[in-house]
Design a protein around this motif. Structure first.
Motif, mmCIF file in Angstrom:
data_model
loop_
_atom_site.group_PDB
_atom_site.id
_atom_site.type_symbol
_atom_site.label_atom_id
_atom_site.label_comp_id
_atom_site.label_asym_id
_atom_site.label_seq_id
_atom_site.Cartn_x
_atom_site.Cartn_y
_atom_site.Cartn_z
ATOM 1 N N VAL A 186 1.384 9.076 -5.180
ATOM 2 C CA VAL A 186 1.739 10.900 -4.989
ATOM 3 C C VAL A 186 2.795 11.227 -6.323
ATOM 4 O O VAL A 186 2.284 12.700 -6.371
ATOM 5 C CB VAL A 186 2.434 11.225 -3.355
ATOM 6 C CG1 VAL A 186 2.642 12.515 -2.962
ATOM 7 C CG2 VAL A 186 0.667 10.452 -2.460
ATOM 8 N N LEU A 233 0.445 3.774 -2.664
ATOM 9 C CA LEU A 233 0.678 5.357 -2.328
ATOM 10 C C LEU A 233 1.924 6.225 -3.470
ATOM 11 O O LEU A 233 1.948 7.567 -3.948
ATOM 12 C CB LEU A 233 0.460 5.337 -1.123
ATOM 13 C CG LEU A 233 -0.552 6.399 -0.125
ATOM 14 C CD1 LEU A 233 -1.682 6.003 -1.114
ATOM 15 C CD2 LEU A 233 -0.615 6.486 1.103
ATOM 16 N N SER A 234 2.766 5.573 -2.644
ATOM 17 C CA SER A 234 4.239 6.670 -3.541
ATOM 18 C C SER A 234 3.909 6.906 -3.996
ATOM 19 O O SER A 234 4.040 7.850 -5.123
ATOM 20 C CB SER A 234 5.381 6.074 -2.305
ATOM 21 O OG SER A 234 5.945 4.898 -3.417
ATOM 22 N N LEU A 247 6.636 8.113 1.983
ATOM 23 C CA LEU A 247 6.404 7.181 1.792
ATOM 24 C C LEU A 247 6.967 5.756 1.526
ATOM 25 O O LEU A 247 7.071 4.312 1.602
ATOM 26 C CB LEU A 247 4.939 6.953 1.103
ATOM 27 C CG LEU A 247 3.562 8.143 1.833
ATOM 28 C CD1 LEU A 247 2.989 8.375 0.467
ATOM 29 C CD2 LEU A 247 3.411 7.733 2.582
ATOM 30 N N ALA A 271 0.716 -1.557 -0.122
ATOM 31 C CA ALA A 271 -0.067 0.180 0.374
ATOM 32 C C ALA A 271 0.608 1.097 0.129
ATOM 33 O O ALA A 271 0.990 2.294 -0.536
ATOM 34 C CB ALA A 271 -0.610 0.068 1.323
#
Lengths: 503, 361, 255
Positions: A138, A134-135, A188, A130
């Motif tokens: 982003v 997520l990174s 992240l 995750a």
């Protein structure tokens, strides 16, 4: 003596052939032609050496054949060219990279403070997956709409024509949020990375690492207001200084890319040898596509820096010594001018050859590398962290290739064909010299360079056998293709190469 | 030392149970143009149906190319980085002969096979003297040699140098534009025949020797097999299949450009094989389909730099899904089934609570 | 007597092969412990598991009371364990000096230990600048042992030091190991039973990847039934003739 001769038959035969060709050439061509063929051969040989030495060291130590080495060379050429001729592109992209890296450092430090393991292993996996997703999300969000094309389009080159820096680069108000988002993405990513691997082998970054990370982000932000003045300043200084800067950029970027590649992509695959090459081939593919994405498919020409570009009164330099003061674009060699920048490449190759040889022979790290080439497991059993040495050697090899790319840029041009071309010649050099042998890489590169220079001359001037009325003339492609035949010959006769150890 | 645990004959042992799957897929592919025509309401030889026939023709050709690559890499363990040279030589031989010799298609086909045999035996004899990365390098170098020669200006009259060959004449009945549907069926037939041949070889005793060589060549040699001979056979077979794919490719595109000889072509074969699953026949074919459709979609979404994304996907696959779609399925089939069973168990027990023993299965 | 090394029910896999299926050992500090067994019993793998080159999948390994299972090989080695692998795995391209220098964990290690090393193996001083590959088999073995002595290792794992050496050389290795035991604890894998029986205080017998027997060496020498059961008849015969030289027929697999 006899034993020595018998051990080195292949070497002696090669030497004999080289000598015979030299003799034949001196008979056939005027000395000045022979001299410039040899110098051209040395120039190419020096460039091939920078590729072949890294390939050979990396293969020798960790059995990884890096099919991305030519790409790294090409990347070096593009980055060096950018630093040299178009610094605004670098000034506008470097902060992005620094912010991400800095964030990752901080993230790894933060990761060390989290509990080591979650209750269920799948939860652990899910968490770091995750974090990665997520990174990436982003990152994509952070760079959305970032337009690199106008930055690339500097005055002299590219189809877009000249776009002024003020128009090309983003306002700080738009750019700084990107940096902050990238820092977040880095954090992240770092968190995710700090959780990879079995608990026992996770290494937690100390607070100094986090401090460096914060520093990187700070530097990234500090560059933002300086982008325009820095560009003006860089373009105003002498081309020699910019060239040194370009070499440094190549060195650092190549090293960093190599280290990243080894530690992030190749390390998980040491237990799956075949997949390493598949991976490096993929990296080469991605890197080339990345270059196309950023710089476009049209190539660039890089001007020769001032120290080898003077012309007019007193040029060409009558000899090497006077070139040091008059910096002519060419030097007189037995009555024929030879481009002095190519002499510089030969010198650079020589200096790097000696420097790396000294590193290998004299330093502790050199001893470890040479020992690791034979048996890296045993080196580890002596209490030495071989993995770190692996990363270092990968970085070193990549840095050499990238520096070679920068040096080659004013000579061969900056274009997409560069990577595949030097990679092929580098492979041929390594196979001829023997994989894993540093001296072998140097000798192989020299032989390939000579063969290329000589072959080019031969096909251009034509081959005339006694019974022919007219010489057969061919294009240089034929000479290029024929170096492959040399390699096939070596593989047939002596698969381990001239200096390689037998299995 | 590291004994690989690639899934290979999982499919083969259970093949009898799933023998119906292949024919059904073929039937579906046969019916595909007409189904699409019905769905879209357009005649079968225009518009959407015609476009998708084109897509699938490309898939069929690539599928054969990828399958031929996996015969080498997946089955025999020979990692060649020069597979493009067979594909490209097939395409060039087709183009040159059709353009300059005036031979019929059948004669050209035979000639392509002949050229491919000569080429692959020669290349094989030289490069099979070495193994592993050396072989990868040697094959890459040979392929580059063909790539360079195709671009050499000396042979412009024959090869068209860097422009390649264009406007290759094909018989009217097989014109890819006017007779798309015919071409579609021919390409499908081509793929099925190639698959059956490959299947036959893989299941035959020589095919098993090939796998034995991949697993442990020294052992295969010790048992008494002439491993060099078998490897040469694998290279030749794979080379001929790739050349035939190149033949089809030249007919389909009506051209042969240096691109078909470039490293990118080899990388494509690798990509399709890795996506689909190393060491299977179905895998690379499936991979070709995924690659072509993904490429089409990515191109539409991201523009001409889509290979960048494909490349990243490839790296992720190498790192995390090394056995591809089919391989991972074969490895994890039981896990997945168990997982599904666990997921639907509450449903089942709820539905079939009154039928005792239903949950035992 | 405290145990410097404790191995508790380790299971080690190489590839998909289950090599060690529960090996337990305890090595008392200051002793020489011999690890015996037929070819393929798992002796070498046990040493490699301890040093971390083939990390066990389960079980516990404790060195000086602290758990080392799961650490990387270099981390384990730098705790103070020296490994002398079989086949004299010295670095052939490096000189004798470099072979010793590479083992240094701090700058002065070699200087500090040179008296000990060159006292045991004076040959190495003579050939200090010679590439390791040019040494004789015996000298290479000495170099391999010497390399493990450069840092102050408290435990030495020595794998078949006598393999392929002439009788006279074996004698000198035996001497050297005996002197060494004053400086470090030794866990010795040895096919040459006579050599092992002369040197070792205690023994462990491995069979099919399991530790099956342990005790005092003096007792084992008396127990011919045990010897021929686990080590082969050749061993037993050799023990029966104590006046025979230290060189013996190496145990035959399945003999």
């Amino acid at each position: 003596m006899v034993a020595y001769l018998r051990r080195n038959t292949a070497l002696l035969v090669t030497l004999g052939i080289v000598l015979a060709i030299l003799l034949w050439m001196t008979n056939r061509y005027e000395p000045k032609v022979t001299a410039s063929i040899i110098l051209s051969g040395l120039t190419l040989g020096a460039l091939y050496f920078l590729v072949a030495s890294g390939l050979s060291l990396i293969f020798g130590l960790m059995d990884v054949l890096n099919f991305a080495h030519g790409m790294l060379f090409m990347m070096g050429a593009y980055l060096g060219f950018t630093a040299y001729a178009n610094p605004r592109l670098l000034l506008n992209t470097l902060p992005l990279v620094l912010a991400l890296l800095g964030g990752a450092q901080v993230g790894r430090w933060l990761g060390g403070m989290l509990p080591d393991k979650l209750k269920k292993p799948w939860l652990d996996t899910a968490l770091h997956l995750a974090l990665f997703v997520l990174s990436v999300a982003v990152i994509l969000f952070a760079v959305r709409g970032f337009n690199v094309q106008p930055l690339v389009a500097n005055s002299a080159t590219a189809a877009g024509g000249a776009i002024s820096t003020a128009d090309a680069q983003e306002a700080a108000s738009l750019y700084i949020p990107r940096l902050l988002w990238l820092t977040l993405a880095g954090v992240l990513l770092g968190l995710g990375l700090s959780r990879v691997g079995p608990v026992a082998t996770r290494r937690h970054t100390r607070w100094t690492g986090a401090l460096i990370g914060v520093g990187l982000v700070a530097v990234a932000i500090a560059i933002v207001p300086l982008r325009t003045p820095a560009e003006t300043f860089l373009l105003s200084v002498s081309s020699n200084i910019r060239f040194v800067l370009a070499l440094l950029v190549g060195l650092v970027a190549g090293g960093a890319l190599g280290a990243l590649m080894e530690s992030a992509l190749i390390r998980p695959l040491y237990s799956r040898p075949l997949y390493q090459i598949l991976l490096t081939l993929g990296v080469s593919f991605v890197g080339t596509e990345l270059i196309k994405t950023i710089w476009g498919t049209a190539g660039f020409y890089m001007d020769i820096p001032a120290f080898a570009a003077a012309s007019g009164e007193g040029c060409p330099s009558p000899n090497l010594w006077s070139w040091f003061s008059d910096h002519c674009a060419s030097i007189d060699v037995l009555g024929r001018p030879f481009p002095s920048y190519r002499i510089f490449i030969i010198g650079l190759g020589l200096v790097i050859f000696i420097a790396v040889a000294l590193l290998l022979q004299r330093s502790r790290i050199g001893i470890i590398i040479r020992a690791g080439v034979q048996d890296s497991e045993m080196v580890q059993a002596l209490g030495i962290n071989v993995r770190r040495v692996f990363t270092l050697v990968f970085a070193l090899g990549s840095a050499l290739a990238a520096v070679g790319g920068v040096a080659a840029a004013p000579f061969l041009g900056v274009n997409l064909g560069l990577g595949a071309e030097v990679q092929l010649q580098g492979f041929i050099a390594v196979v001829i010299g023997g994989m894993g042998s540093y001296i072998g890489a140097a000798v192989g590169a020299l032989l390939v360079g000579m063969a290329r220079a000589f072959g080019d001359q031969l096909v251009l001037s034509g081959i005339q056998l006694p019974w022919m009325d007219e010489a057969i003339r061919m294009s240089p492609s034929i000479a290029r293709a024929s170096t492959v035949l040399i390699m096939a010959l070596v593989l047939l006769v002596r698969p381990a190469g001239l200096f390689g150890k037998k299995e | 030392m590291t004994t690989s645990t690639k899934p290979i004959h999982g499919a083969q042992t259970r093949r009898t149970a799933r023998n119906w799957l292949g024919p059904i897929v073929v039937l579906l592919l046969l019916a595909f143009p007409f189904i699409l025509s019905l769905l879209s309401g357009q005649p079968v030889d225009t518009g959407t149906p015609k476009f998708w026939q084109g897509m699938l023709i490309q898939v069929f050709i690539l599928a054969v190319f990828a399958m031929s690559y996996d015969l080498l890499m997946g089955y025999t363990g020979i990692l060649s980085f020069g597979h493009a040279m067979f594909f490209g030589a097939g395409a060039y031989a087709t183009g040159i002969l059709l353009k300059h010799s005036g031979w019929g298609l059948a004669a050209v086909l035979l000639a392509v096979v002949g050229v491919a045999i000569v080429q692959s035996v020669l290349i094989g004899v030289v490069s099979l003297r070495v193994r592993g990365v050396y072989l990868a390098m040697a094959t890459l170098a040979f392929a580059q040699m063909f790539f360079i020669l195709a671009q050499a200006t000396d042979l412009r009259a024959i090869t068209g140098a860097e422009d390649g060959l264009h406007g290759i004449p094909v018989p009217d009945w097989l014109n890819p534009t006017d007779q798309r549907l015919t071409f579609y069926f021919v390409a499908l037939l081509f793929m099925v025949i190639m698959y059956l041949i490959a299947r036959r070889v893989v299941d035959s005793p020589p095919g098993r020797v090939m796998v034995a060589i991949r697993e442990n060549e020294a052992r295969a040699q010790m048992i008494g097999y002439n491993t060099f001979g078998y490897k040469l056979m694998a290279v030749t077979l794979s080379g001929v299949m790739a050349a035939l794919a190149g033949f089809m490719n030249a007919l389909w595109n009506l051209n042969a450009t240096p691109d078909v000889l470039s490293v990118e072509t080899t990388i494509n074969a690798l990509l399709m094989t890795i996506i689909g699953g190393v060491g299977t026949l179905i895998g690379p074919m499936l991979g070709a389909g995924v690659y072509q459709l993904l490429g089409y979609w990515l191109n539409a979404t991201f523009g001409p730099r889509w290979p960048l994304i494909i490349g990243v996907i490839y790296i992720l696959l190498v790192l995390f899904v090394p056995y591809g779609i089919v391989g991972t399925w074969q490895l994890r089939r039981n896990d997945m089934r168990a997982g599904w069973a666990r997921l639907i168990r509450p449903l089942r027990t709820g539905l079939e609570a009154d039928t005792p023993g239903a949950t035992k299965k | 007597m405290t145990n410097i090394l404790e191995v508790d029910a380790i299971h080690t896999f190489i590839g998909q092969f289950h090599i060690l299926e529960g090996v337990s050992l305890a090595v008392p500090a200051g002793s020489i412990t011999a690890l015996l067994g037929r070819n393929g019993a798992g002796k070498t793998t046990t040493l490699r598991s301890i040093i971390g080159l083939n990390a066990p999948r389960s079980g516990r390994i404790a060195f000086e009371g602290s758990d080392i299972h799961g650490k990387t090989a270099y981390a384990i080695a730098s705790l103070g364990i020296g490994y002398v692998p079989e086949y004299r795995a010295i670095f052939r391209a490096l000189t004798v000096e470099e072979n010793l220098r590479i083992a240094e964990r701090s700058k002065k290690d070699l200087a500090r230990r040179s008296d000990l090393i060159f006292g045991l193996f004076p040959d190495l001083k003579r050939f200090y600048k010679l590439p390791g590959g040019q040494l004789s088999g015996g000298q290479q073995q000495m170099l391999a042992i010497a390399r493990a002595l450069v840092p102050e290792n408290r435990l030495l794992l020595i794998d078949e030091p006598s393999e392929g050496l002439a009788p006279i050389l074996i004698e000198s290795i035996v001497d050297a190991l005996r002197q060494l035991s004053a400086h470090a604890t030794i866990l010795l894998v040895e096919q040459n039973f006579r050599m092992a029986s002369i040197l070792a205080d205690r023994y462990y017998i491995l069979d099919d990847g399991q530790s099956v027997h342990a005790g005092q060496m003096a007792d084992l020498v008396q127990n011919r039934e045990l010897i021929s059961r686990y080590l082969g008849a050749g061993y037993a015969a050799a023990v029966a003739a104590p006046e025979s030289p230290a060189v013996m027929p190496t145990a035959q697999q399945g003999a």
